[in-house]
Design a protein around this motif. Structure first.
Motif, mmCIF file in Angstrom:
data_model
loop_
_atom_site.group_PDB
_atom_site.id
_atom_site.type_symbol
_atom_site.label_atom_id
_atom_site.label_comp_id
_atom_site.label_asym_id
_atom_site.label_seq_id
_atom_site.Cartn_x
_atom_site.Cartn_y
_atom_site.Cartn_z
ATOM 1 N N GLU B 19 0.838 -1.198 0.000
ATOM 2 C CA GLU B 19 0.000 0.000 0.000
ATOM 3 C C GLU B 19 0.871 1.244 0.000
ATOM 4 O OE1 GLU B 19 -2.962 0.219 3.007
ATOM 5 O OE2 GLU B 19 -4.185 -1.372 2.111
ATOM 6 N N VAL B 20 0.564 2.167 -0.897
ATOM 7 C CA VAL B 20 1.312 3.432 -0.938
ATOM 8 C C VAL B 20 0.312 4.579 -1.015
ATOM 9 C CG1 VAL B 20 3.333 2.452 -2.075
ATOM 10 C CG2 VAL B 20 1.478 3.411 -3.464
ATOM 11 N N SER B 21 0.830 5.775 -0.778
ATOM 12 C CA SER B 21 -0.080 6.918 -0.818
ATOM 13 C C SER B 21 0.234 7.795 -2.031
ATOM 14 C CB SER B 21 0.060 7.672 0.508
ATOM 15 O OG SER B 21 0.107 9.049 0.287
ATOM 16 N N GLU B 28 -5.217 12.785 -0.370
ATOM 17 C CA GLU B 28 -4.442 11.564 -0.288
ATOM 18 C C GLU B 28 -5.318 10.359 -0.642
ATOM 19 O OE1 GLU B 28 -2.932 10.524 3.562
ATOM 20 O OE2 GLU B 28 -1.355 9.294 2.661
ATOM 21 N N VAL B 29 -4.805 9.465 -1.467
ATOM 22 C CA VAL B 29 -5.512 8.230 -1.808
ATOM 23 C C VAL B 29 -4.538 7.081 -1.576
ATOM 24 C CG1 VAL B 29 -6.436 6.880 -3.746
ATOM 25 C CG2 VAL B 29 -7.080 9.290 -3.503
ATOM 26 N N ILE B 30 -5.042 6.018 -0.963
ATOM 27 C CA ILE B 30 -4.189 4.851 -0.749
ATOM 28 C C ILE B 30 -4.373 3.889 -1.928
ATOM 29 C CG2 ILE B 30 -3.686 2.882 0.767
ATOM 30 C CD1 ILE B 30 -2.983 5.644 1.964
ATOM 31 N N ALA B 31 -3.266 3.484 -2.512
ATOM 32 C CA ALA B 31 -3.326 2.605 -3.675
ATOM 33 C C ALA B 31 -2.334 1.471 -3.486
ATOM 34 C CB ALA B 31 -2.963 3.405 -4.928
ATOM 35 N N TYR B 32 -2.415 0.455 -4.343
ATOM 36 C CA TYR B 32 -1.392 -0.588 -4.337
ATOM 37 C C TYR B 32 -0.318 -0.213 -5.335
ATOM 38 C CZ TYR B 32 -4.795 -3.390 -1.804
ATOM 39 O OH TYR B 32 -5.680 -3.827 -0.877
ATOM 40 N N GLU B 33 0.911 -0.267 -4.932
ATOM 41 C CA GLU B 33 2.017 0.042 -5.839
ATOM 42 C C GLU B 33 1.953 -0.912 -7.024
ATOM 43 O OE1 GLU B 33 5.852 -0.155 -4.011
ATOM 44 O OE2 GLU B 33 6.790 0.904 -5.674
ATOM 45 N N GLY B 34 2.068 -0.366 -8.230
ATOM 46 C CA GLY B 34 2.097 -1.229 -9.413
ATOM 47 C C GLY B 34 0.740 -1.439 -10.056
ATOM 48 N N MET B 73 -4.878 12.043 -17.620
ATOM 49 C CA MET B 73 -4.816 13.014 -16.520
ATOM 50 C C MET B 73 -3.426 13.638 -16.507
ATOM 51 S SD MET B 73 -6.749 10.842 -13.539
ATOM 52 C CE MET B 73 -7.278 12.210 -12.524
ATOM 53 N N ILE B 74 -3.265 14.640 -15.655
ATOM 54 C CA ILE B 74 -1.935 15.226 -15.469
ATOM 55 C C ILE B 74 -1.250 14.446 -14.348
ATOM 56 C CG2 ILE B 74 -0.641 17.309 -14.898
ATOM 57 C CD1 ILE B 74 -3.069 18.942 -15.859
ATOM 58 N N VAL B 75 -0.160 13.763 -14.685
ATOM 59 C CA VAL B 75 0.537 12.937 -13.699
ATOM 60 C C VAL B 75 1.959 13.480 -13.523
ATOM 61 C CG1 VAL B 75 1.361 10.619 -13.154
ATOM 62 C CG2 VAL B 75 -0.844 10.928 -14.313
ATOM 63 N N ASN B 76 2.291 13.851 -12.323
ATOM 64 C CA ASN B 76 3.598 14.466 -12.021
ATOM 65 C C ASN B 76 3.921 15.589 -13.000
ATOM 66 O OD1 ASN B 76 3.857 12.728 -9.913
ATOM 67 N ND2 ASN B 76 5.320 11.357 -10.931
ATOM 68 N N VAL B 88 0.882 2.807 -10.653
ATOM 69 C CA VAL B 88 1.034 3.687 -9.495
ATOM 70 C C VAL B 88 2.453 3.603 -8.955
ATOM 71 C CG1 VAL B 88 0.433 3.891 -7.042
ATOM 72 C CG2 VAL B 88 -1.386 3.640 -8.757
ATOM 73 N N GLU B 89 3.009 4.763 -8.628
ATOM 74 C CA GLU B 89 4.290 4.814 -7.913
ATOM 75 C C GLU B 89 4.055 5.629 -6.649
ATOM 76 O OE1 GLU B 89 7.172 6.517 -10.569
ATOM 77 O OE2 GLU B 89 6.736 5.002 -12.090
ATOM 78 N N PRO B 90 4.794 5.343 -5.577
ATOM 79 C CA PRO B 90 4.563 6.055 -4.323
ATOM 80 C C PRO B 90 4.730 7.561 -4.513
ATOM 81 C CG PRO B 90 6.290 4.365 -4.073
ATOM 82 C CD PRO B 90 5.871 4.350 -5.495
ATOM 83 N N GLY B 91 3.843 8.343 -3.921
ATOM 84 C CA GLY B 91 3.984 9.793 -3.928
ATOM 85 C C GLY B 91 3.564 10.486 -5.209
#
Ligand SMILES: Cc1cc2nc3c(=O)[nH]c(=O)nc-3n(C[C@H](O)[C@H](O)[C@H](O)COP(=O)(O)OP(=O)(O)OC[C@H]3O[C@@H](n4cnc5c(N)ncnc54)[C@H](O)[C@@H]3O)c2cc1C
Ligand code: FES
Lengths: 393, 111
Positions: B19-21, B28-34, B73-76, B88-91
């Motif tokens: 689990e990462v945020s 903040e949303v909690i997701a699974y990495e990957g 979407m706009i990602v990073n 998904v990557e952490p942060g």
């Protein structure tokens, strides 16, 4: 079936349509025929720039400046939007050697009245925050502009038709001869004979093939260009972009840098251009290939070289998707100048072609000058350098 | 979180990553990495990923296989990222994209 007109224009790209329009405006009865579809030639597979900065002082620069002035008002005359925009342009300079060559070049252009300057690193950063730090300075001209070639062609067709011009696609010129009365008889692929007082060859890169029907040899050959088109993205910088390295190679061949993959680089004739369309897509160009003939193909090598180049100059572009990859044939001449005027020894035969990488920019002035020749009006421009000339291809 | 706990073909839910945020429009949303970004957003109850350029209509997951570009979407700081095929990557910082979006600041750390 037989049709009659004053002037038959062979080739309905942007040049043929401009010639057709300006001749119609003078009251000539004009027919334009094209073997393919609307926009099938180079005029439908190119960048959209009216680029003044790339031109050496001389007749080509003068004509480009006149053509730009015509474009500023053309939408009013044709009665429709042409996508004309003046974003300005910058040519990126990577090292001191390039800077020296470009400083000299820019000052010669300034003495011809072109509004262009060299800007320092800070101004480059301010106008182009995403360009790699590698570049030490750049040129800047506020005048470099662009149009949508499809809208310009549509504009010429619609305004020409209101003046009685006829335009037919999917009709090729097949043979040509003169009748007893000295009028051209051009047989077309639809089995029609078009009888005309005058014929204008404006078949772009194919002009020499059409010239063959009239037993003349026009020194125009295809120079393929491939370019990439991105998805719509937010603006990257204030102006459109080029890099000096290609121009320096042309101006000072002795300074050309030797690259790892030099032979591939030479074969592709890689240059850098980066322009934003009205819709927000970017055109990333381009190659200048001599050996491709009329093969309208794109290849992986060019895709890779163009992508690598743009990522090197604007690292952010690594994240942007390419959605199209296209190829067009620039109508090239050995001396880099267009051919415009009556063909010597062939009464009633004119050539308006060979604009290579500037046909969009030069379209209005080309049609205008041709109509001046037809009406015997004196043009201000010194035309001597453009009239059909024998050149070794 | 709403996820398919028992999929008829894939079987029971077995998250592969930890689990990462991540931050979605500042929350903040909690997701699974990957897992794909879109999966994390759907699981957190979000359905609108962007608004269209001309008519400002809402869009979200459509093809879910990276073909239609509806889910961008706009990602990073990078617009036009297809969230249905981007892990998904952490942060990660994720923003709803309006029209063609905008370039964000930062180091554009997406690969
Ligand atoms: C990659 C690339 C980028 C470019 N970027 C720019 C730019 O930024 N700015 C600029 O000004 N220019 C640019 N150009 C150059 C520009 O595209 C050309 O100079 C211009 O389009 C030439 O127009 P044309 O009407 O002479 O030729 P075309 O548009 O090629 O038209 C010729 C027509 O003749 C027809 N034809 C051929 N044979 C026959 C026949 N037997 N009978 C009847 N019709 C025939 C063809 O079907 C064709 O439609 C670029 C070109 C390329 C390839
Ligand atoms: S939903 Fe179609 S590309 Fe993501």
């Amino acid at each position: 079936m037989k049709r009659y007109c004053d002037s038959l224009v062979i080739g309905g790209g942007i040049i043929g349509l401009s010639c057709g329009y300006y001749l119609s405006r003078e009251g000539f009865k004009v027919q334009v025929i094209d073997s393919m579809e609307f926009g099938s030639g180079s005029s439908g597979a190119c960048d959209d720039m009216i680029l003044l900065q790339s031109k050496k002082p001389g007749v080509v620069l003068e004509l480009a400046m006149e053509s730009l002035e015509m474009y500023r008002f053309l939408h009013m005359e044709l009665g429709c939007d042409l996508g004309f925009k003046q974003m300005g342009g910058m040519i990126l300079i990577e090292n001191q050697e390039e800077l020296a060559v470009m400083e000299e070049f820019v000052s010669s252009q300034r003495s011809c009245g072109l509004n262009v300057d060299i800007v320092d690193r800070e101004e480059l950063r301010r106008r182009q925050p995403h360009v790699s730090d590698r570049f030490i300075s750049s040129t800047y001209s506020p005048d470099d502009s662009q149009v949508d070639p499809f809208l310009v062609m549509k504009g010429f067709i619609n305004a020409g038709q209101r003046l009685g011009m006829e335009v037919r696609y999917r009709e090729a010129a097949v043979t040509a001869e003169k009748n007893g009365a000295g009028r051209w008889q051009v047989l077309t692929s639809t089995g029609c004979i078009v009888e005309a007082e005058n014929v204008v060859i404006s078949a772009g890169a194919w002009s020499n093939i059409v010239g063959g029907l009239f037993d003349i040899s026009i020194p125009i050959f295809p120079r393929r260009g491939q370019l990439l088109i991105t998805e719509k993205i937010p603006p990257i910088g204030e102006t459109n972009l080029w890099s000096a390295s290609y121009m320096v190679t042309k101006l000072r061949p002795d300074l050309a840098k030797v690259r790892e993959n030099q032979s591939e680089y030479n074969e592709l004739g890689l240059g850098f251009s980066f322009t934003r369309t009205a819709h927000g897509n970017y055109l990333i160009g381009s190659t200048r290939e001599e050996q491709a003939g009329f093969k309208k193909l794109v290849d992986y090598r060019a895709l890779e070289a163009l992508s690598r180049q743009v990522a090197h100059i604007i690292p952010l572009m690594r994240h942007v998707h390419i959605i199209r990859h296209i190829a067009g044939f620039r109508p090239a001449t050995p001396d880099g100048k267009m051919i415009l005027g009556p063909w010597p020894g062939k009464e009633g035969l004119y050539v308006a072609s060979g604009h290579e990488g500037d046909g969009i920019a030069m379209a209005p002035i080309t049609g205008k000058l041709l109509s001046d020749i037809f009406t015997g009006r004196k043009s201000i421009t010194n035309m001597k350098e453009l009239i059909p000339r024998c050149m070794v291809v | 979180m709403s996820r398919i706990a028992e999929h008829p073909i894939l079987g029971p839910l077995k998250p592969s990553g930890r689990e990462v945020s991540i931050l979605v429009d500042g929350e903040e949303v909690i997701a699974y990495e990957g897992e794909m970004i879109a999966a994390a957003l759907m699981a957190s109850g979000r359905r609108v990923f962007r608004y269209t350029e001309k008519r400002r209509e809402p869009r979200g997951l459509y093809c879910a296989i990276g073909r239609c570009t509806d889910c961008v979407m706009i990602v990073n700081g990078i617009p036009n990222v297809r969230t249905c095929v981007t892990p998904v990557e952490p942060g990660m910082i994720i923003e709803t994209q309006r029209g063609i979006g905008r370039w964000g600041g930062g180091d554009h750390g997406i690969h």
